[in-house]
Design an enzyme around this catalytic site. Structure first.
Site, mmCIF file in Angstrom:
data_model
loop_
_atom_site.group_PDB
_atom_site.id
_atom_site.type_symbol
_atom_site.label_atom_id
_atom_site.label_comp_id
_atom_site.label_asym_id
_atom_site.label_seq_id
_atom_site.Cartn_x
_atom_site.Cartn_y
_atom_site.Cartn_z
ATOM 1 C CG LEU A 52 -13.162 22.713 -78.084
ATOM 2 C CD1 LEU A 52 -14.177 23.474 -78.921
ATOM 3 C CD2 LEU A 52 -11.926 22.400 -78.917
ATOM 4 N N GLY A 53 -12.226 23.844 -73.660
ATOM 5 C CA GLY A 53 -11.945 24.777 -72.570
ATOM 6 C C GLY A 53 -13.108 24.805 -71.598
ATOM 7 C CG ASN A 54 -13.010 24.480 -67.954
ATOM 8 O OD1 ASN A 54 -13.653 23.488 -68.270
ATOM 9 N ND2 ASN A 54 -11.853 24.404 -67.317
ATOM 10 N N GLY A 55 -16.102 27.272 -70.063
ATOM 11 C CA GLY A 55 -16.853 28.501 -70.245
ATOM 12 C C GLY A 55 -17.342 29.063 -68.926
ATOM 13 C CB THR A 56 -19.669 31.842 -68.187
ATOM 14 O OG1 THR A 56 -18.918 32.708 -69.054
ATOM 15 C CG2 THR A 56 -20.098 32.632 -66.961
ATOM 16 C CG PHE A 57 -23.145 29.485 -67.230
ATOM 17 C CD1 PHE A 57 -23.377 30.038 -65.983
ATOM 18 C CD2 PHE A 57 -23.356 30.271 -68.347
ATOM 19 C CE1 PHE A 57 -23.820 31.344 -65.854
ATOM 20 C CE2 PHE A 57 -23.805 31.574 -68.231
ATOM 21 C CZ PHE A 57 -24.031 32.116 -66.974
ATOM 22 N N GLY A 58 -19.763 26.060 -67.632
ATOM 23 C CA GLY A 58 -19.394 24.654 -67.744
ATOM 24 C C GLY A 58 -18.372 24.433 -68.840
ATOM 25 C CE LYS A 59 -14.529 19.213 -67.625
ATOM 26 N NZ LYS A 59 -14.055 17.812 -67.654
ATOM 27 C CG ASP A 171 -17.389 39.764 -69.848
ATOM 28 O OD1 ASP A 171 -16.468 40.463 -69.366
ATOM 29 O OD2 ASP A 171 -17.407 38.522 -69.770
#
EC number: 2.7.11.1
Length: 773
Positions: A52-59, A171
């Site tokens: 779905l996408g890339n988060g702060t710490f991983g996929k 944030d």
């Protein structure tokens, strides 16, 4: 795996091990490379899907619950790639999200911790399908006040819930505000959140500079709640106006205006909207509006009868503090003082009390889950205990109904005679336990029961099962020299008999006629002789290689042999049916009938039938890649009478691609292609950047023209999906043509993949305006 070395001619090594591992052969001996299997990854009870996408710490990948088919989002956190500070931030996010339960906050469903096995932690969170709020703004250029008010009320409710539980987000930005399928706000990404400790200021520099409060940009110590209020004001300005409030010719000028709160009031907004923006975007945090002021502002409650709900549940006063929960509260940074305990006991309306109750709810839910698992384990143990005490029937044999009580009494008498007194006492104890188990919460009415009592209950059941197994094994220690008799005796001990033997006759049954028993023994011997003859003929045909006869004489002899076999089998069936039709009052109900070699009823299929079915399945023609008909050889011979038969399920042959196509996969393949030939259907128009009455095909033509004129690097990822990249601004996004559900409209959906958000907005706006829709 061996490494593939190249020879002097550059050929790849063709060792047998390499060919067997990586290739397969067709009928002509040609090497066909094996296709790679698509391995499906599972995390807990979820099946992992697309990214779905890339988060702060991983996929972040899409997950599907195996049982409920519910979609979730799975966050991959690679612990070995995180620094010490990042690990602290990551697991703080996990602890905070576990406490939150609000309709406008993305919910953390589960945590699968595999740090020791895989070095990865998986976060199972709620899947929000509507995309980012920022994409929604880009699709409409700006949002009208009525719809923006709905979003604002939902954001206020979620932020108040967090602040009441002493949690600050830090944030907030349109990229972290998601929309669900109903168009409601969901706040996500608590990676930079922190606990608000009473009397202490925060000092971490975090968040996006465009949405961060001036006190953060000036590296000052700050309070948590005013920081979120500032970010909320900048977000609402972007929602209502379609752009950020800060303007300037350079980055330095933009930063200066952001720190000092310099912006122009939008002229198209109402006076109430301008006023509420001015109350949130205030450089001095002491003068900034509070949540309560925003909830009661006139603009917030236009067309609404009440102020936004905080969704804080009512808290009952606690009369005793649980030390384990209080220790967890202290680990979050709250002071370990008598004053803190007094505040909790007085149930004052403050953040410490709310956090304590959140932890209390969390521990209570864990205890409920543990209780459920204990009860499930207890019911499984009880079921296995009852199954071992009362063995069930076999698929090829059944216990006579009239002998159930008699056989069980005989077995119990034998166990009591052979077992020592201690085991007798344990059996009586187990019977009393079973009586008490009938009143357990798993079967009867729900009673209050502690986890320790359940553990003791389960341990007692384990001891009872072990004692019953020892009693059964001790009754079968004596064995004769004949292995067939051993097997027959062991089956008789349980009321079960071999499929080759006549119905069992217990010694205690005086109603059974001995003449009938002798007749069945003779009938059994006749059947065995006929079966032996058939087996010998069948094996001789196998050994003489009867694969497909080529001469007419061979075909004729082969057909004669088959006819003879069929006639013998039919005679056996008729003879057996005549014997079954004879009245015999001495025979019991549900006794085990001696099955013929080819039985019609599937429920009483003998073992020879299973082997016969196996051979017939293996001898069926298989359509190969070249279209030739092949015959498979037998790997095992039929069992003889003296051998104890081993029951195996018939082996099903692997179907070739052609046979699968004949069996209906071709239709599914056509349906799949038809699905790919049409655009994806989207629910509602709020996800689309723009809509048109043109057909998807004409929209594609117009989109291609606009993309060529824009100079963007474009790659077609599907019939109705394009990947675009702007090299100058390093912005990457995708464009998809969709059909609007229940409307004769075609939609164009834009989604940012990477790059600056506001540069992406400018590119998309220019692209959509150039299209003639």
């Amino acid at each position: 795996m061996e490494s593939n070395k190249s020879s002097s001619h550059g050929d790849v090594s063709t060792s047998p091990s390499f060919l067997n591992n990586h290739h397969q052969f067709n009928n002509g001996g040609d090497i066909i490379p094996k296709k790679k299997k698509n391995r499906i990854m599972h995390v807990g009870s979820y099946e992992v899907g697309k990214t779905l996408g890339n988060g702060t710490f991983g996929k972040v990948k899409l997950g599907t619950n195996i049982c409920t088919k519910e979609n979730v989002a799975i966050k991959f956190i690679k612990n070995n790639k995180l620094s010490g500070k990042q690990k602290e931030t990551c697991f703080r996010e996990i602890d905070i999200m576990k406490l939150l339960d609000h309709p406008n906050i993305v919910k953390l469903l589960d945590v699968v911790d595999k740090r020791e096995e895989e070095g990865t932690t998986y976060l199972i969170v709620e899947y929000v399908s509507g995309g980012e709020l920022f994409d929604y703004i880009v699709a409409r250029e700006y949002i009208k006040e009525k719809e923006a008010r709905k979003f604002f009320r939902q954001m206020i409710s979620a932020i108040e819930y967090c602040h009441a539980n002493l949690i600050v987000h830090r944030d907030l930005k349109p990229e972290n505000l998601l929309l669900d399928s109903n168009g409601d706000i969901k706040i996500s990404d608590f990676g930079l959140s922190n606990n608000i400790q009473p009397g202490k200021l925060l000092e971490s520099f975090c968040g996006s500079p465009l949405y961060a409060a001036p006190e953060i940009l000036k590296a000052e110590k700050y309070l948590g709640p005013p920081v979120d209020i500032w970010s909320l004001g900048v977000i609402m300005y972007a929602v209502l106006c379609g752009n950020l409030p800060w303007e300037g010719d350079s980055q330095a000028e933009i930063s200066f205006n952001s720190v000092h709160g310099n912006y122009e009031d939008p002229t198209h907004l109402s006076a109430e909207a301008v006023h509420i923006l001015r109350r949130m975007i205030v450089p001095n945090p002491k003068d900034r509006a509070t949540i309560q002021e925003l909830k009661n502002h006139p603009w917030t409650n236009i067309d609404y009868q009440e102020i936004p709900k905080s969704h804080l549940p009512p808290r009952d006063a606690v009369h005793e503090i649980k030390e384990d929960i209080f220790a967890h509260l202290i680990s979050l940074g709250f002071p370990n003082t008598k004053e803190t305990r007094d505040i909790i006991l007085k149930n004052e309306n403050c953040g410490i009390v709310n956090v304590y109750h959140l932890l209390l709810d969390r521990y209570a839910s864990k205890e409920v889950e543990n209780l459920k698992s204990k009860l499930e384990l207890l019911s499984k143990r009880k079921k296995s205990f009852s199954d071992k005490r009362n063995p069930s029937t076999n698929s090829l044999a059944s216990i006579p109904e009239d002998s159930n009580d008699l056989s069980s009494n005989n077995n119990n008498n034998q166990q009591q005679q052979n077992s020592p007194p201690s085991k007798t006492n344990s059996s009586s104890t187990s019977s009393s336990n079973r009586e008490s188990n009938n009143n357990s919460p798993s079967q009867g009415s729900i009673k209050e029961i502690s986890l320790d009592e359940l553990d003791n209950h389960i341990e007692q059941l384990d001891n009872d099962i072990e004692n019953s197994d020892n009693n059964k094994s001790s009754s079968l220690t004596r064995r004769s020299s004949d292995p067939n008799k051993d097997i027959e005796n062991s089956l008789k001990a349980q009321g079960l008999f071999s499929s080759y033997s006549a119905p069992g006759v217990p010694n205690s049954d005086h109603n059974y006629d001995f003449e009938t028993y002798q007749q069945q023994q003779q009938y059994q011997q006749q059947l065995h002789q006929q079966q032996l003859q058939l087996q010998q003929q069948y094996q001789s045909q196998i050994q003489s290689d009867i694969s497909f006869p080529h001469d007419d004489v061979e075909i004729e002899s082969y057909s004669i042999q088959q006819q003879q076999l069929q006639q013998q089998q039919q005679q056996q069936q008729e003879q057996h049916k005549e014997d079954n039709n004879k009245p015999n009052t001495n025979l019991r109900r549900n006794s085990i009938a001696v099955s013929t070699f080819m039985e019609d009823e599937p429920n009483e299929m003998p073992i020879n039938n299973l082997y016969k079915m196996n051979e017939q399945i293996q001898q069926q023609p298989i359509i190969g890649g070249s279209g030739n008909v092949m015959r498979s050889q037998f790997n095992q011979t039929l069992p003889t009478i003296d051998q104890q038969p081993v029951i195996e399920a018939p082996k099903t042959r692997r179907m070739s691609l052609d046979s699968r196509m004949l069996n209906g996969d071709q239709q599914s393949l056509v349906e799949k292609n038809q699905h790919m030939a049409s655009p994806r259907t989207s629910k509602g128009i709020f996800k689309s950047s723009t809509t048109t009455t043109k057909s998807p095909e004409k929209t594609i033509i117009e989109l291609k023209r606009s993309l060529e004129e824009s100079g963007l690097f474009t790659k077609k990822k599907g019939p109705y999906l394009f990947l675009c990249f702007d090299e100058d601004n390093s912005v990457k996004f995708q464009i998809e043509i969709v059909k609007i559900c229940n409307l004769d409209l075609t939609g164009i959906q834009l989604k940012r993949l990477s790059g600056d958000t506001w540069k992406y907005k400018d590119i998309c706006t220019e692209l959509v305006e150039s299209m003639k829709l």
